[in-house]
Design a protein around this motif. Structure first.
Motif, PDB file in Angstrom:
ATOM      1  N   CYS A  11      45.150  48.043  48.357  1.00 50.66           N
ATOM      2  CA  CYS A  11      44.497  47.246  47.329  1.00 50.66           C
ATOM      3  C   CYS A  11      45.476  46.823  46.244  1.00 50.66           C
ATOM      4  O   CYS A  11      45.400  45.726  45.737  1.00 50.66           O
ATOM      5  CB  CYS A  11      43.344  48.034  46.703  1.00 50.66           C
ATOM      6  SG  CYS A  11      41.960  48.245  47.818  1.00 50.66           S
ATOM      7  N   CYS A  52      43.749  35.761  40.829  1.00 46.61           N
ATOM      8  CA  CYS A  52      44.872  36.547  40.300  1.00 46.61           C
ATOM      9  C   CYS A  52      45.913  36.795  41.388  1.00 46.61           C
ATOM     10  O   CYS A  52      46.286  37.928  41.687  1.00 46.61           O
ATOM     11  CB  CYS A  52      44.396  37.859  39.675  1.00 46.61           C
ATOM     12  SG  CYS A  52      43.454  37.609  38.170  1.00 46.61           S
ATOM     13  N   SER A  66      48.903  39.691  45.130  1.00 49.33           N
ATOM     14  CA  SER A  66      48.087  39.990  43.965  1.00 49.33           C
ATOM     15  C   SER A  66      48.968  40.148  42.726  1.00 49.33           C
ATOM     16  O   SER A  66      50.021  40.765  42.777  1.00 49.33           O
ATOM     17  CB  SER A  66      47.298  41.282  44.215  1.00 49.33           C
ATOM     18  OG  SER A  66      46.611  41.672  43.062  1.00 49.33           O
ATOM     19  N   THR A  70      42.026  45.250  38.642  1.00 46.73           N
ATOM     20  CA  THR A  70      40.702  45.452  38.085  1.00 46.73           C
ATOM     21  C   THR A  70      40.731  46.826  37.430  1.00 46.73           C
ATOM     22  O   THR A  70      40.919  47.834  38.108  1.00 46.73           O
ATOM     23  CB  THR A  70      39.618  45.396  39.188  1.00 46.73           C
ATOM     24  OG1 THR A  70      39.683  44.123  39.806  1.00 46.73           O
ATOM     25  CG2 THR A  70      38.249  45.623  38.607  1.00 46.73           C
ATOM     26  N   LYS A  72      38.937  49.743  35.002  1.00 47.76           N
ATOM     27  CA  LYS A  72      37.642  50.244  34.523  1.00 47.76           C
ATOM     28  C   LYS A  72      37.843  51.564  33.808  1.00 47.76           C
ATOM     29  O   LYS A  72      38.735  52.332  34.131  1.00 47.76           O
ATOM     30  CB  LYS A  72      36.676  50.437  35.690  1.00 47.76           C
ATOM     31  CG  LYS A  72      36.284  49.149  36.365  1.00 47.76           C
ATOM     32  CD  LYS A  72      35.237  49.368  37.408  1.00 47.76           C
ATOM     33  CE  LYS A  72      34.875  48.027  38.013  1.00 47.76           C
ATOM     34  NZ  LYS A  72      33.821  48.141  38.997  1.00 47.76           N
ATOM     35  N   ASN A  81      36.425  46.294  29.498  1.00 47.22           N
ATOM     36  CA  ASN A  81      37.597  45.513  29.860  1.00 47.22           C
ATOM     37  C   ASN A  81      37.163  44.127  30.325  1.00 47.22           C
ATOM     38  O   ASN A  81      36.243  43.991  31.121  1.00 47.22           O
ATOM     39  CB  ASN A  81      38.356  46.230  30.980  1.00 47.22           C
ATOM     40  CG  ASN A  81      39.620  45.507  31.335  1.00 47.22           C
ATOM     41  OD1 ASN A  81      40.361  45.085  30.467  1.00 47.22           O
ATOM     42  ND2 ASN A  81      39.872  45.339  32.610  1.00 47.22           N
ATOM     43  N   THR A  83      38.901  40.383  31.812  1.00 49.61           N
ATOM     44  CA  THR A  83      40.117  39.797  32.367  1.00 49.61           C
ATOM     45  C   THR A  83      40.110  38.303  32.091  1.00 49.61           C
ATOM     46  O   THR A  83      39.165  37.604  32.463  1.00 49.61           O
ATOM     47  CB  THR A  83      40.203  40.055  33.882  1.00 49.61           C
ATOM     48  OG1 THR A  83      40.147  41.463  34.101  1.00 49.61           O
ATOM     49  CG2 THR A  83      41.486  39.507  34.462  1.00 49.61           C
ATOM     50  N   CYS A  86      44.161  36.669  34.335  1.00 48.73           N
ATOM     51  CA  CYS A  86      44.754  37.814  35.026  1.00 48.73           C
ATOM     52  C   CYS A  86      45.348  38.856  34.078  1.00 48.73           C
ATOM     53  O   CYS A  86      46.124  39.697  34.504  1.00 48.73           O
ATOM     54  CB  CYS A  86      45.796  37.370  36.052  1.00 48.73           C
ATOM     55  SG  CYS A  86      45.128  36.218  37.258  1.00 48.73           S
ATOM     56  N   ASP A  88      44.376  41.864  31.198  1.00 46.49           N
ATOM     57  CA  ASP A  88      43.277  42.689  30.734  1.00 46.49           C
ATOM     58  C   ASP A  88      43.278  42.810  29.219  1.00 46.49           C
ATOM     59  O   ASP A  88      44.329  42.986  28.602  1.00 46.49           O
ATOM     60  CB  ASP A  88      43.367  44.088  31.343  1.00 46.49           C
ATOM     61  CG  ASP A  88      43.136  44.044  32.831  1.00 46.49           C
ATOM     62  OD1 ASP A  88      42.140  43.436  33.252  1.00 46.49           O
ATOM     63  OD2 ASP A  88      43.955  44.606  33.575  1.00 46.49           O
ATOM     64  N   ALA A 111      42.449  51.753  38.133  1.00 47.89           N
ATOM     65  CA  ALA A 111      42.920  50.391  38.360  1.00 47.89           C
ATOM     66  C   ALA A 111      43.073  50.156  39.852  1.00 47.89           C
ATOM     67  O   ALA A 111      43.573  50.999  40.577  1.00 47.89           O
ATOM     68  CB  ALA A 111      44.251  50.169  37.660  1.00 47.89           C
ATOM     69  N   LYS A 114      43.438  43.397  42.633  1.00 44.58           N
ATOM     70  CA  LYS A 114      42.369  42.423  42.810  1.00 44.58           C
ATOM     71  C   LYS A 114      42.470  41.713  44.125  1.00 44.58           C
ATOM     72  O   LYS A 114      43.502  41.479  44.639  1.00 44.58           O
ATOM     73  CB  LYS A 114      42.423  41.413  41.676  1.00 44.58           C
ATOM     74  CG  LYS A 114      41.187  40.611  41.569  1.00 44.58           C
ATOM     75  CD  LYS A 114      41.113  39.934  40.241  1.00 44.58           C
ATOM     76  CE  LYS A 114      39.768  39.256  40.191  1.00 44.58           C
ATOM     77  NZ  LYS A 114      39.328  38.751  39.037  1.00 44.58           N
TER      78      LYS A 114
END
Length: 114
Positions: A11, A52, A66, A70, A72, A81, A83, A86, A88, A111, A114
């Motif tokens: 990811c 992004c 990427s 993302t 949180k 948060n 965006t 791209c 934060d 994290a 994306k």
């Protein structure tokens, strides 16, 4: 490396690629890449701020990586948060027009690419 660690790694370093297309224009073959219906000539580079990702069209086709995460908060917090382009930014949940003060920032975050 266990499956969960591998999934997280995939990811964070998410990539995509596409074929190089060709079309005859005025008797000459013109090569190009396609991204969301847009044709790009080889050596073109751009950033897709919606996804992004940074993309490059080369003689091998389209390649995208990427450039965003993302993020949180873990647990309860008074900030969230958002965006934009791209990047934060932490804002107050009660008033999203105000930045989150340092003392209210989440102590723990996660994290994912994306």
């Amino acid at each position: 490396m266990d499956a969960r660690s591998l999934l997280v790694l995939m990811c964070i370093v998410q990539t995509a690629s596409g074929a190089l297309w060709g079309e005859v224009v005025h008797g000459k073959v013109v090569k190009f890449c396609k991204h969301k219906g847009i044709r790009l000539l080889p050596t073109s580079t751009f950033i897709d701020y919606h996804d992004c990702s940074r993309c490059e069209c080369s003689d091998d086709g389209l390649s995208c990586q990427s450039v965003g995460l993302t993020v949180k908060a873990v647990g309860e917090t008074k900030c969230s948060n958002v965006t934009i382009a791209c990047k934060d930014t932490w804002v107050l949940k009660a008033d999203t027009t105000k930045k989150c003060p340092t003392h209210l920032m989440p102590k723990a975050m996660t994290a994912v690419g994306k």
